[in-house]
Every structure is written in C-alpha cells, then in structure tokens.
Motif scaffolding. Sequence first.
Motif, PDB file in Angstrom:
ATOM      1  N   ARG A  52      -9.469   6.842  -5.752  1.00 16.01           N
ATOM      2  CA  ARG A  52      -8.045   7.030  -5.982  1.00 16.01           C
ATOM      3  C   ARG A  52      -7.756   8.521  -6.054  1.00 16.01           C
ATOM      4  O   ARG A  52      -8.684   9.339  -6.182  1.00 16.01           O
ATOM      5  CB  ARG A  52      -7.590   6.342  -7.272  1.00 16.01           C
ATOM      6  CG  ARG A  52      -8.116   6.994  -8.556  1.00 16.01           C
ATOM      7  CD  ARG A  52      -7.709   6.212  -9.779  1.00 16.01           C
ATOM      8  NE  ARG A  52      -8.087   6.906 -11.016  1.00 16.01           N
ATOM      9  CZ  ARG A  52      -7.959   6.396 -12.240  1.00 16.01           C
ATOM     10  NH1 ARG A  52      -7.467   5.163 -12.391  1.00 16.01           N
ATOM     11  NH2 ARG A  52      -8.309   7.097 -13.310  1.00 16.01           N
ATOM     12  N   CYS A  53      -6.471   8.882  -5.984  1.00 16.31           N
ATOM     13  CA  CYS A  53      -6.084  10.293  -6.018  1.00 16.31           C
ATOM     14  C   CYS A  53      -4.993  10.502  -7.054  1.00 16.31           C
ATOM     15  O   CYS A  53      -4.014   9.743  -7.104  1.00 16.31           O
ATOM     16  CB  CYS A  53      -5.595  10.730  -4.643  1.00 16.31           C
ATOM     17  SG  CYS A  53      -5.306  12.518  -4.508  1.00 16.31           S
ATOM     18  N   VAL A  54      -5.180  11.521  -7.894  1.00 17.44           N
ATOM     19  CA  VAL A  54      -4.175  11.924  -8.884  1.00 17.44           C
ATOM     20  C   VAL A  54      -3.426  13.121  -8.310  1.00 17.44           C
ATOM     21  O   VAL A  54      -4.032  14.116  -7.916  1.00 17.44           O
ATOM     22  CB  VAL A  54      -4.830  12.288 -10.229  1.00 17.44           C
ATOM     23  CG1 VAL A  54      -3.762  12.722 -11.232  1.00 17.44           C
ATOM     24  CG2 VAL A  54      -5.628  11.107 -10.771  1.00 17.44           C
ATOM     25  N   ILE A  55      -2.095  13.020  -8.256  1.00 16.59           N
ATOM     26  CA  ILE A  55      -1.265  14.050  -7.624  1.00 16.59           C
ATOM     27  C   ILE A  55      -0.354  14.671  -8.672  1.00 16.59           C
ATOM     28  O   ILE A  55       0.379  13.974  -9.378  1.00 16.59           O
ATOM     29  CB  ILE A  55      -0.426  13.445  -6.490  1.00 16.59           C
ATOM     30  CG1 ILE A  55      -1.339  12.724  -5.488  1.00 16.59           C
ATOM     31  CG2 ILE A  55       0.386  14.528  -5.789  1.00 16.59           C
ATOM     32  CD1 ILE A  55      -0.596  11.916  -4.464  1.00 16.59           C
ATOM     33  N   VAL A 103      -3.937  10.120   1.516  1.00 16.95           N
ATOM     34  CA  VAL A 103      -2.725   9.760   0.786  1.00 16.95           C
ATOM     35  C   VAL A 103      -1.561  10.561   1.348  1.00 16.95           C
ATOM     36  O   VAL A 103      -1.722  11.725   1.747  1.00 16.95           O
ATOM     37  CB  VAL A 103      -2.884  10.042  -0.729  1.00 16.95           C
ATOM     38  CG1 VAL A 103      -3.168  11.509  -0.992  1.00 16.95           C
ATOM     39  CG2 VAL A 103      -1.646   9.596  -1.496  1.00 16.95           C
ATOM     40  N   GLY A 104      -0.398   9.932   1.436  1.00 17.91           N
ATOM     41  CA  GLY A 104       0.827  10.624   1.806  1.00 17.91           C
ATOM     42  C   GLY A 104       1.697  10.783   0.569  1.00 17.91           C
ATOM     43  O   GLY A 104       1.879   9.838  -0.196  1.00 17.91           O
ATOM     44  N   PRO A 150       9.700  15.919  -8.286  1.00 20.48           N
ATOM     45  CA  PRO A 150       8.424  15.435  -8.818  1.00 20.48           C
ATOM     46  C   PRO A 150       7.593  14.786  -7.717  1.00 20.48           C
ATOM     47  O   PRO A 150       8.126  14.373  -6.679  1.00 20.48           O
ATOM     48  CB  PRO A 150       8.856  14.412  -9.868  1.00 20.48           C
ATOM     49  CG  PRO A 150      10.189  13.946  -9.415  1.00 20.48           C
ATOM     50  CD  PRO A 150      10.839  15.125  -8.773  1.00 20.48           C
ATOM     51  N   PRO A 151       6.283  14.669  -7.912  1.00 23.09           N
ATOM     52  CA  PRO A 151       5.433  14.042  -6.893  1.00 23.09           C
ATOM     53  C   PRO A 151       5.760  12.566  -6.728  1.00 23.09           C
ATOM     54  O   PRO A 151       6.061  11.865  -7.702  1.00 23.09           O
ATOM     55  CB  PRO A 151       4.009  14.258  -7.424  1.00 23.09           C
ATOM     56  CG  PRO A 151       4.171  14.489  -8.881  1.00 23.09           C
ATOM     57  CD  PRO A 151       5.500  15.148  -9.066  1.00 23.09           C
ATOM     58  N   SER A 152       5.714  12.098  -5.492  1.00 26.98           N
ATOM     59  CA  SER A 152       5.971  10.699  -5.175  1.00 26.98           C
ATOM     60  C   SER A 152       5.053  10.288  -4.037  1.00 26.98           C
ATOM     61  O   SER A 152       4.876  11.030  -3.072  1.00 26.98           O
ATOM     62  CB  SER A 152       7.429  10.496  -4.785  1.00 26.98           C
ATOM     63  OG  SER A 152       7.672   9.154  -4.396  1.00 26.98           O
ATOM     64  N   THR A 185      -2.563   7.151  -7.174  1.00 27.07           N
ATOM     65  CA  THR A 185      -2.530   6.130  -6.127  1.00 27.07           C
ATOM     66  C   THR A 185      -3.176   4.838  -6.606  1.00 27.07           C
ATOM     67  O   THR A 185      -3.861   4.796  -7.633  1.00 27.07           O
ATOM     68  CB  THR A 185      -3.285   6.603  -4.870  1.00 27.07           C
ATOM     69  OG1 THR A 185      -4.688   6.706  -5.181  1.00 27.07           O
ATOM     70  CG2 THR A 185      -2.759   7.923  -4.371  1.00 27.07           C
ATOM     71  N   ALA A 186      -2.964   3.790  -5.836  1.00 28.53           N
ATOM     72  CA  ALA A 186      -3.719   2.556  -6.036  1.00 28.53           C
ATOM     73  C   ALA A 186      -5.185   2.791  -5.668  1.00 28.53           C
ATOM     74  O   ALA A 186      -5.516   3.750  -4.965  1.00 28.53           O
ATOM     75  CB  ALA A 186      -3.130   1.442  -5.169  1.00 28.53           C
TER      76      ALA A 186
END
Length: 231
Positions: free
Chosen positions: A125-128, A74-75, A52-54, A138-139
């Motif tokens: 922010r970014c939704v992954i 983002v990483g 899953p994404p982390s 992300t925060a």
Amino acid sequence: TNTGVYSNVTTNNMNITAATAAMTGSLYRCVVSGICSPSATSSIALLTVNTPPSISTQPSNVTVCANSNISFTVGATGTSLTYQWQQDAGAGFVNLTNGGAVTGATSATLNIVSVTTAMNNYSYRCVINGTCTPSVTTANALLTVNPMITPSVSIAASATAICSGTSVTFTATPTNGGASPSYQWRRNGSPVGTNSTTYTTNTLLNGEVVTCEMTSNASCITTSKVTGTGI
C-alpha cells in the motif's frame, strides 16, 4: 482575475469562502477612491489554493511467475505530494526503502526486481502526504507469485511385443501440460498421427520407436516443449 481582465467587487473588505483549486493563480488588487483625485491602486496579490491529497487510481493486485519484475502504481492529486510505499510480509505494514531489488519506494510507482515464491501473498500500500492534511492511504494490493514448473509427458503402449499386423495404441499422459496441451507423435523421428493423446497403428515393424512431443500451455513453465521416452 486569472485572465488579465479585472472585475470590480465593491467592498472595503473582500472575503472568499470555499476557495477552489481552479482559483489558483487569481490576482487581486484594490482601487481606493476618495473626495480628492487621483485614486490609488494597491499592489497585486496572488492567490494560491493548495489541495489535500486524493487518490484517483488504486494500485492493482499483481499475479506473476517467480523471478518476474513487478510494479505497483498509484494515481493521486494534490499539492506537493509525497509517497511512501509499505509492505506487509505477514507481520504488519512497514515502510519500504530504495535499495537492492526495490526502487520507487517514495514515488508514485514501486518497482521490485525478481520476486520469489517466498513473497507470495505479500501486501502493498502507499501512504500519500501533501501540503494540506490529512494524508491518505491506498487500498492493499496483493502480490501472488506462482512457482516455475517443468512439463513432462510419459507414454504407454497397449502392447510392446506383438505379431506382425497387430494394432497397437500409444497413450500420452501429460504432467503440467496446462488446460489444452498439443501433441506431435513421431515414428522413428517422422511425424505421424494427429494432435491427440493417443496414436494407433497396425503397421509397426520390429525395432521401430514411437515418441510423443508435447507442447504445454501452462503458466510459469521452464520450457514449453518436451518429448517422452520412446517405446
């Protein structure tokens, strides 16, 4: 095996619990033996473990001057990741799309060209998403855009009509000079004095002109060096 060397597991049914990403690429086969020979070997089965994404690195806050280019990064780790950057301009987060000043709205790095003061205090922010659920977000990263400012310096004299040999002190007053501006006094265009807000002399001649050049170290300035009106 994922090294090409097989090890035996003696069981009719092989069950693996809590498979890890390190097991991706492992190969499995079954050798069946009976009373009669020869034994039979199955075809090879490949194990792929999706993760899953982390998030490994959160996007950082950005502080810049107006008209600067910015980026948020983002990483993340996971299988078949997709990215969607969002912007909150004060009315809640909405998805960004590529176009105009925006690129990378669906990649790990979001780029925005020539931000304006109207964008001050925007949040990003970014939704992954990935092959496995759930998605992660992300925060929030805050954008601070400072306006461009113009330095100036004004000069005042303790006296401008004097008797020969009278001591006169000139004082410079900076505007937008920053925390530690520097000064170069000039008398008829030639350097005099020290790096100070004041210049004092008792050798002035009739008609001489005293000026001061200030070098500002403030942020977001349109120019660093300015000269005050001469006296």
